[in-house]
Design an enzyme around this catalytic site. Structure first.
Site, PDB file in Angstrom:
ATOM      1  N   TYR A   1       0.812  -1.214   0.000  1.00  0.00           N
ATOM      2  CA  TYR A   1       0.000   0.000   0.000  1.00  0.00           C
ATOM      3  C   TYR A   1       0.850   1.270   0.000  1.00  0.00           C
ATOM      4  O   TYR A   1       0.385   2.333  -0.377  1.00  0.00           O
ATOM      5  CB  TYR A   1      -0.951   0.030   1.210  1.00  0.00           C
ATOM      6  CG  TYR A   1      -2.104  -0.951   1.114  1.00  0.00           C
ATOM      7  CD1 TYR A   1      -2.237  -1.808   0.031  1.00  0.00           C
ATOM      8  CD2 TYR A   1      -3.062  -1.012   2.108  1.00  0.00           C
ATOM      9  CE1 TYR A   1      -3.276  -2.717  -0.048  1.00  0.00           C
ATOM     10  CE2 TYR A   1      -4.119  -1.919   2.035  1.00  0.00           C
ATOM     11  CZ  TYR A   1      -4.214  -2.763   0.963  1.00  0.00           C
ATOM     12  OH  TYR A   1      -5.264  -3.662   0.891  1.00  0.00           O
TER      13      TYR A   1
ATOM     14  N   ASP B   1     -11.514  -8.614   6.751  1.00  0.00           N
ATOM     15  CA  ASP B   1     -12.924  -8.575   6.317  1.00  0.00           C
ATOM     16  C   ASP B   1     -13.500  -9.988   6.278  1.00  0.00           C
ATOM     17  O   ASP B   1     -14.647 -10.220   6.664  1.00  0.00           O
ATOM     18  CB  ASP B   1     -13.065  -7.954   4.923  1.00  0.00           C
ATOM     19  CG  ASP B   1     -13.222  -6.438   4.953  1.00  0.00           C
ATOM     20  OD1 ASP B   1     -12.759  -5.808   5.933  1.00  0.00           O
ATOM     21  OD2 ASP B   1     -13.802  -5.887   3.998  1.00  0.00           O
TER      22      ASP B   1
ATOM     23  N   ASP C   1      -5.507  -6.877   5.467  1.00  0.00           N
ATOM     24  CA  ASP C   1      -6.709  -6.147   5.068  1.00  0.00           C
ATOM     25  C   ASP C   1      -7.759  -7.139   4.564  1.00  0.00           C
ATOM     26  O   ASP C   1      -8.933  -7.086   4.942  1.00  0.00           O
ATOM     27  CB  ASP C   1      -6.324  -5.134   3.974  1.00  0.00           C
ATOM     28  CG  ASP C   1      -7.441  -4.164   3.632  1.00  0.00           C
ATOM     29  OD1 ASP C   1      -8.398  -4.033   4.416  1.00  0.00           O
ATOM     30  OD2 ASP C   1      -7.348  -3.524   2.563  1.00  0.00           O
TER      31      ASP C   1
ATOM     32  N   ASP D   1      -3.322 -18.077   0.374  1.00  0.00           N
ATOM     33  CA  ASP D   1      -4.486 -18.574  -0.375  1.00  0.00           C
ATOM     34  C   ASP D   1      -5.129 -19.749   0.377  1.00  0.00           C
ATOM     35  O   ASP D   1      -6.333 -19.780   0.605  1.00  0.00           O
ATOM     36  CB  ASP D   1      -4.115 -18.944  -1.824  1.00  0.00           C
ATOM     37  CG  ASP D   1      -2.839 -19.780  -1.935  1.00  0.00           C
ATOM     38  OD1 ASP D   1      -2.174 -20.008  -0.903  1.00  0.00           O
ATOM     39  OD2 ASP D   1      -2.507 -20.196  -3.060  1.00  0.00           O
TER      40      ASP D   1
ATOM     41  N   LYS E   1       2.839 -15.315   1.126  1.00  0.00           N
ATOM     42  CA  LYS E   1       2.953 -15.992  -0.168  1.00  0.00           C
ATOM     43  C   LYS E   1       4.439 -16.168  -0.458  1.00  0.00           C
ATOM     44  O   LYS E   1       4.961 -15.681  -1.472  1.00  0.00           O
ATOM     45  CB  LYS E   1       2.246 -15.175  -1.259  1.00  0.00           C
ATOM     46  CG  LYS E   1       0.734 -15.345  -1.283  1.00  0.00           C
ATOM     47  CD  LYS E   1       0.270 -16.738  -1.710  1.00  0.00           C
ATOM     48  CE  LYS E   1       0.462 -16.959  -3.184  1.00  0.00           C
ATOM     49  NZ  LYS E   1       0.019 -18.345  -3.582  1.00  0.00           N
TER      50      LYS E   1
HETATM   51  C1  IPM Z   1      -9.482  -0.960   6.262  1.00  0.00           C
HETATM   52  C2  IPM Z   1      -9.829  -0.298   4.976  1.00  0.00           C
HETATM   53  C3  IPM Z   1      -8.748   0.698   4.607  1.00  0.00           C
HETATM   54  C4  IPM Z   1      -7.451  -0.028   4.474  1.00  0.00           C
HETATM   55  C5  IPM Z   1      -9.034   1.518   3.360  1.00  0.00           C
HETATM   56  C6  IPM Z   1     -10.351   2.235   3.440  1.00  0.00           C
HETATM   57  C7  IPM Z   1      -7.908   2.493   3.066  1.00  0.00           C
HETATM   58  O1  IPM Z   1     -10.035  -1.235   3.983  1.00  0.00           O
HETATM   59  O2  IPM Z   1      -9.303  -0.268   7.262  1.00  0.00           O
HETATM   60  O3  IPM Z   1      -9.422  -2.184   6.280  1.00  0.00           O
HETATM   61  O4  IPM Z   1      -7.152  -0.607   3.452  1.00  0.00           O
HETATM   62  O5  IPM Z   1      -6.704  -0.039   5.441  1.00  0.00           O
HETATM   63 MG    MG Z   2     -10.181  -3.201   4.735  1.00  0.00          MG
END
Ligand code: IPM
Ligand code: MG
Length: 365
Positions: free
Chosen positions: A145, A257, A253, A229, A196
């Site tokens: 990033y 989620d 990241d 993966d 990875k």
């Molecule tokens: C998170 C989000 C952020 C990230 C984005 C919105 C920049 O996805 O906090 O997980 O990638 O860190």
């Molecule tokens: Mg995120």
């Protein structure tokens, strides 16, 4: 009252201010009950800040954040601001990213647990998910990033080319590995490090470095390396077999989620993002505490946003900023009581408002 904790609250955009208001109500309630003084200052971040100041995160907000014991963030962004193109680093186009980088909060702790009342909202059979309790430790200030160079160019043949690089230096991996091992000590003592390393150079360095820190400093922790993966498959099939999941910025990241599926909703995921390694019961200054969900523009202003992620984020403030894990557990228990009572916002299948859920949590405290 012995001590005053300073909290900077940055609501952000859309449902962000709604859930932060709920979180602050719980914070103040617990403060009053326990005789802990909180001095809360509110300011803007993200689109709100852009509209008011022409920047997504002002220098004044950064200064206030540096003075605070803890920063509580709602969520930032929305379609209104998507088209704003600024040539420059990502810290100029994303206020939350600027805040994270300037505060050097590289240790993102993102827990997800299975709440019995929400098993039916998950894609799992109850016997697969019951008891699952995960902690993603995400490296939060390096990797792909932020790697340089990054950019976009038009090639001689007219095609567009866009690129970024995945890079880590040893010290960055060492410090986040220690974060994972430290947090694992206070849990079930197991770390799965995700990478990875079969295809990426930065992944090879990641695995080597985590292995060495484990061997030299944390032999008592159970470490396994899992390819990223396969890890997605394994965690989805057997979430209870995992404890701490250590990953770089991109993979952390993604998986943070994904584990929302265990919790039943992204609206149940808190986070603490810290400038050092810490275990519950710590008194870390300068952490950034955020629910993991986004701004949900489709439901903003309706008063139906799920405040639970932010309330659980306030619990993490008690764990990591205010050294009161007992109160963090109290808040989590109150959340559990309210979920079991069926006081749920629409994302969880209920009809309760943000305020009604918050009232119920406070009543349960
Ligand atoms: C998170 C989000 C952020 C990230 C984005 C919105 C920049 O996805 O906090 O997980 O990638 O860190
Ligand atoms: Mg995120």
């Amino acid at each position: 009252m012995s001590e005053t904790f300073r909290v900077l609250a940055l609501g952000g955009d859309h449902i962000g201010p709604e859930v932060v208001a709920a979180g602050l109500r719980v914070l103040r309630h617990v403060g009053q009950r326990e005789g802990i003084a909180f001095e809360v200052e509110e300011d803007m971040l993200g689109g709100a800040s852009w509209d008011a100041h022409g920047t997504f995160c002002t220098d004044a907000v950064l200064e206030k954040a540096r003075q605070a014991d803890a920063v509580l963030v709602g969520a930032v962004g929305g379609p209104e601001w998507d088209g704003i193109v600024i040539n420059g680093p990502i810290t100029e186009t994303d206020g939350l990213t600027r805040l994270r980088i300037e505060m050097d909060v590289y240790n993102a702790l993102r827990p997800a647990r299975a709440w019995p009342a929400l098993h039916h909202r998950t894609p799992f059979r109850p016997e697969i998910v019951d008891g699952a309790d995960l902690m993603v430790v995400r490296e939060n200030s390096g990797g792909i990033y932020y790697g340089e160079p990054r950019g976009r160019e038009t090639l001689p043949d007219g095609e567009e080319r866009a690129f970024e690089i995945s890079e880590y230096r040893t010290s960055e991996i060492e410090r986040i590995a220690r974060c994972a091992f430290e947090v694992a000590k206070g849990r079930r003592g197991r770390v799965a490090s995700l990478d990875k390393s079969n295809v990426m150079e930065s992944g090879k360095l990641w695995r080597e470095t985590v292995t060495r820190i484990h061997r030299d400093e944390y032999r008592d922790i159970d470490l396994q390396h899992v390819l990223m993966d396969y890890a997605l498959f394994a965690v989805a099939c057997r979430p209870r077999d995992f404890d701490v999941l250590l990953a770089d910025n991109l993979f952390g990241d993604l998986i943070s989620d994904m584990v929302g599926a265990v919790a039943g909703s992204l609206g149940m995921l808190p986070s603490a993002t810290l400038p050092c390694a810490a275990a519950p019961g710590s008194r870390v200054r300068g952490g950034v505490f955020e629910p993991t969900h986004g701004t949900a523009p489709d439901i903003s202003g309706k008063g139906i946003a799920n405040p639970m992620a932010t309330i659980l984020t306030v619990a993490m403030m008690f764990d990591y900023a205010f050294a009161r894990s007992d109160l963090a557990r109290d808040i989590e228990s109150a959340v559990d009581v309210v979920l079991n009572a069926g006081v749920l916002t629409p994302d969880l299948g209920g009809t309760a408002t943000t305020d009604a859920v918050t009232d119920a949590v406070i009543a349960a405290l």
